[in-house]
Design a protein around this motif. Structure first.
Motif, PDB file in Angstrom:
ATOM      1  N   GLN A  41       0.812  -1.216   0.000  1.00 17.55           N
ATOM      2  CA  GLN A  41       0.000   0.000   0.000  1.00 17.55           C
ATOM      3  C   GLN A  41       0.846   1.267   0.000  1.00 17.55           C
ATOM      4  N   LYS A  42       2.146   1.115   0.210  1.00 18.91           N
ATOM      5  CA  LYS A  42       3.001   2.294   0.324  1.00 18.91           C
ATOM      6  C   LYS A  42       3.647   2.661  -1.013  1.00 18.91           C
ATOM      7  N   SER A  43       3.687   3.958  -1.275  1.00 18.18           N
ATOM      8  CA  SER A  43       4.401   4.485  -2.447  1.00 18.18           C
ATOM      9  C   SER A  43       4.571   5.988  -2.252  1.00 18.18           C
ATOM     10  N   HIS A  44       5.359   6.585  -3.124  1.00 12.60           N
ATOM     11  CA  HIS A  44       5.556   8.032  -3.118  1.00 12.60           C
ATOM     12  C   HIS A  44       6.041   8.538  -1.757  1.00 12.60           C
ATOM     13  N   GLU A  45       6.898   7.746  -1.109  1.00 18.12           N
ATOM     14  CA  GLU A  45       7.538   8.105   0.153  1.00 18.12           C
ATOM     15  C   GLU A  45       9.043   7.916  -0.012  1.00 18.12           C
ATOM     16  N   PRO A  46       9.865   8.614   0.761  1.00 20.38           N
ATOM     17  CA  PRO A  46      11.317   8.447   0.621  1.00 20.38           C
ATOM     18  C   PRO A  46      11.807   6.996   0.763  1.00 20.38           C
ATOM     19  N   LYS A  47      11.237   6.230   1.707  1.00 21.14           N
ATOM     20  CA  LYS A  47      11.643   4.830   1.876  1.00 21.14           C
ATOM     21  C   LYS A  47      10.872   3.879   0.973  1.00 21.14           C
ATOM     22  N   ASN A  48       9.775   4.344   0.402  1.00 20.17           N
ATOM     23  CA  ASN A  48       8.896   3.526  -0.433  1.00 20.17           C
ATOM     24  C   ASN A  48       8.439   4.328  -1.648  1.00 20.17           C
ATOM     25  N   PRO A  49       9.356   4.640  -2.555  1.00 18.81           N
ATOM     26  CA  PRO A  49       8.970   5.518  -3.667  1.00 18.81           C
ATOM     27  C   PRO A  49       8.138   4.852  -4.761  1.00 18.81           C
ATOM     28  N   PHE A  50       8.196   3.535  -4.869  1.00 19.78           N
ATOM     29  CA  PHE A  50       7.579   2.847  -6.000  1.00 19.78           C
ATOM     30  C   PHE A  50       6.273   2.166  -5.598  1.00 19.78           C
ATOM     31  N   THR A  51       5.310   2.148  -6.522  1.00 18.34           N
ATOM     32  CA  THR A  51       4.030   1.495  -6.250  1.00 18.34           C
ATOM     33  C   THR A  51       4.194  -0.022  -6.324  1.00 18.34           C
ATOM     34  N   ALA A  52       3.207  -0.726  -5.817  1.00 15.50           N
ATOM     35  CA  ALA A  52       3.230  -2.191  -5.904  1.00 15.50           C
ATOM     36  C   ALA A  52       3.281  -2.639  -7.360  1.00 15.50           C
ATOM     37  N   GLY A  53       2.499  -1.989  -8.219  1.00 17.75           N
ATOM     38  CA  GLY A  53       2.496  -2.350  -9.636  1.00 17.75           C
ATOM     39  C   GLY A  53       3.850  -2.139 -10.290  1.00 17.75           C
ATOM     40  N   GLY A 129      18.185  -1.707  -0.750  1.00 17.85           N
ATOM     41  CA  GLY A 129      17.295  -0.671  -1.251  1.00 17.85           C
ATOM     42  C   GLY A 129      17.695   0.700  -0.745  1.00 17.85           C
ATOM     43  N   SER A 130      18.098   0.771   0.537  1.00 16.64           N
ATOM     44  CA  SER A 130      18.465   2.084   1.084  1.00 16.64           C
ATOM     45  C   SER A 130      19.707   2.642   0.400  1.00 16.64           C
ATOM     46  N   GLU A 131      20.680   1.801   0.090  1.00 10.95           N
ATOM     47  CA  GLU A 131      21.878   2.278  -0.628  1.00 10.95           C
ATOM     48  C   GLU A 131      21.521   2.695  -2.052  1.00 10.95           C
ATOM     49  N   THR A 132      20.662   1.938  -2.708  1.00 14.42           N
ATOM     50  CA  THR A 132      20.245   2.296  -4.063  1.00 14.42           C
ATOM     51  C   THR A 132      19.530   3.643  -4.057  1.00 14.42           C
ATOM     52  N   ARG A 133      18.595   3.836  -3.129  1.00 18.56           N
ATOM     53  CA  ARG A 133      17.885   5.112  -3.046  1.00 18.56           C
ATOM     54  C   ARG A 133      18.824   6.251  -2.673  1.00 18.56           C
ATOM     55  N   ARG A 134      19.769   6.001  -1.776  1.00 18.02           N
ATOM     56  CA  ARG A 134      20.745   7.034  -1.395  1.00 18.02           C
ATOM     57  C   ARG A 134      21.520   7.504  -2.618  1.00 18.02           C
ATOM     58  N   ARG A 135      21.960   6.537  -3.433  1.00 14.45           N
ATOM     59  CA  ARG A 135      22.702   6.896  -4.645  1.00 14.45           C
ATOM     60  C   ARG A 135      21.833   7.665  -5.638  1.00 14.45           C
ATOM     61  N   MET A 136      20.568   7.267  -5.751  1.00 11.97           N
ATOM     62  CA  MET A 136      19.664   8.000  -6.642  1.00 11.97           C
ATOM     63  C   MET A 136      19.544   9.462  -6.205  1.00 11.97           C
ATOM     64  N   LEU A 137      19.379   9.659  -4.904  1.00 11.71           N
ATOM     65  CA  LEU A 137      19.210  11.010  -4.365  1.00 11.71           C
ATOM     66  C   LEU A 137      20.454  11.874  -4.552  1.00 11.71           C
ATOM     67  N   ILE A 157       9.341   5.225 -15.551  1.00 11.72           N
ATOM     68  CA  ILE A 157       8.412   5.892 -14.630  1.00 11.72           C
ATOM     69  C   ILE A 157       8.994   7.173 -14.043  1.00 11.72           C
ATOM     70  N   ASP A 158      10.191   7.562 -14.491  1.00 14.44           N
ATOM     71  CA  ASP A 158      10.877   8.748 -13.962  1.00 14.44           C
ATOM     72  C   ASP A 158      11.059   8.613 -12.453  1.00 14.44           C
ATOM     73  N   ASN A 161      13.518  11.045 -10.331  1.00 12.11           N
ATOM     74  CA  ASN A 161      12.935  12.359 -10.047  1.00 12.11           C
ATOM     75  C   ASN A 161      11.797  12.264  -9.044  1.00 12.11           C
ATOM     76  N   ARG A 162      11.013  11.174  -9.093  1.00 12.57           N
ATOM     77  CA  ARG A 162       9.961  10.987  -8.092  1.00 12.57           C
ATOM     78  C   ARG A 162      10.577  10.887  -6.703  1.00 12.57           C
ATOM     79  N   LEU A 163      11.628  10.049  -6.573  1.00 15.21           N
ATOM     80  CA  LEU A 163      12.265   9.886  -5.274  1.00 15.21           C
ATOM     81  C   LEU A 163      12.793  11.225  -4.758  1.00 15.21           C
TER      82      LEU A 163
END
Length: 172
Positions: A41-53, A129-137, A157-158, A161-163
């Protein structure tokens, strides 16, 4: 015909090479892998940027060339650990064994009488996941941490930039 099936759960925010490696290892022991996409159910959050789909897409495309029969099933959080395993069982095909290194997941499935195996982590210090997101940011090379197909999904899905956008605060 009896199919030996395993269950493996993660948030997959995003699906990275550590996940890919563990799922391939699990697939050597069983006929099929049921992949639970946790916190669906989580998305569009710093720790959970991606939707389930989007996470389903990442897994599907990443495993297309691997010899892994699998089901990727979104599973929403319950916030009630005592009934969590029965919730999982109600949402998935039957499985014989659970693979996890998460202490709570291990405990809950063992208490339910289900066999749990703890696979070795694949280069955990780099593949997370946290290291991957850190690098994206930080505009660092995150692409080396995920399968090429996942790069394609995130680009489509861009996702970077969403993250960056959802990680800002109103004082940024």
């Amino acid at each position: 015909m009896y199919m030996r099936r395993a269950f493996y759960i993660g948030r997959f925010q995003p699906f990275h090479l550590g996940h890919y490696s563990i799922i391939n290892d699990i697939a050597r022991d069983v006929d099929e892998v049921v992949i639970g996409i946790g916190s669906a159910q989580k998305s569009h959050e710093p720790k959970n940027p991606f939707t389930a789909g989007e996470r389903v897409m990442m897994i599907k495309h990443a495993l297309e060339d691997a010899d892994v029969m699998h089901y990727a099933i979104p599973i929403e959080d319950l916030q009630r650990n005592a009934v969590w395993v029965s919730h999982i069982i109600s949402m998935t095909p039957p499985f014989d064994v659970v693979y996890s290194n998460n202490p709570l997941v291990v405990r809950l499935f063992k208490e339910a009488g289900i066999i749990v195996r703890q696979p070795p982590m694949y280069q955990r210090e780099g593949y997370s996941g946290s290291e991957t997101r850190r690098r994206m940011l930080n505009d660092e090379d995150w692409r080396v941490l995920v399968p090429e197909a996942v790069v394609d999904v995130i680009d489509e899905i861009d996702g970077v930039n969403r993250l960056k956008s959802v990680s800002k605060t109103d004082i940024d």
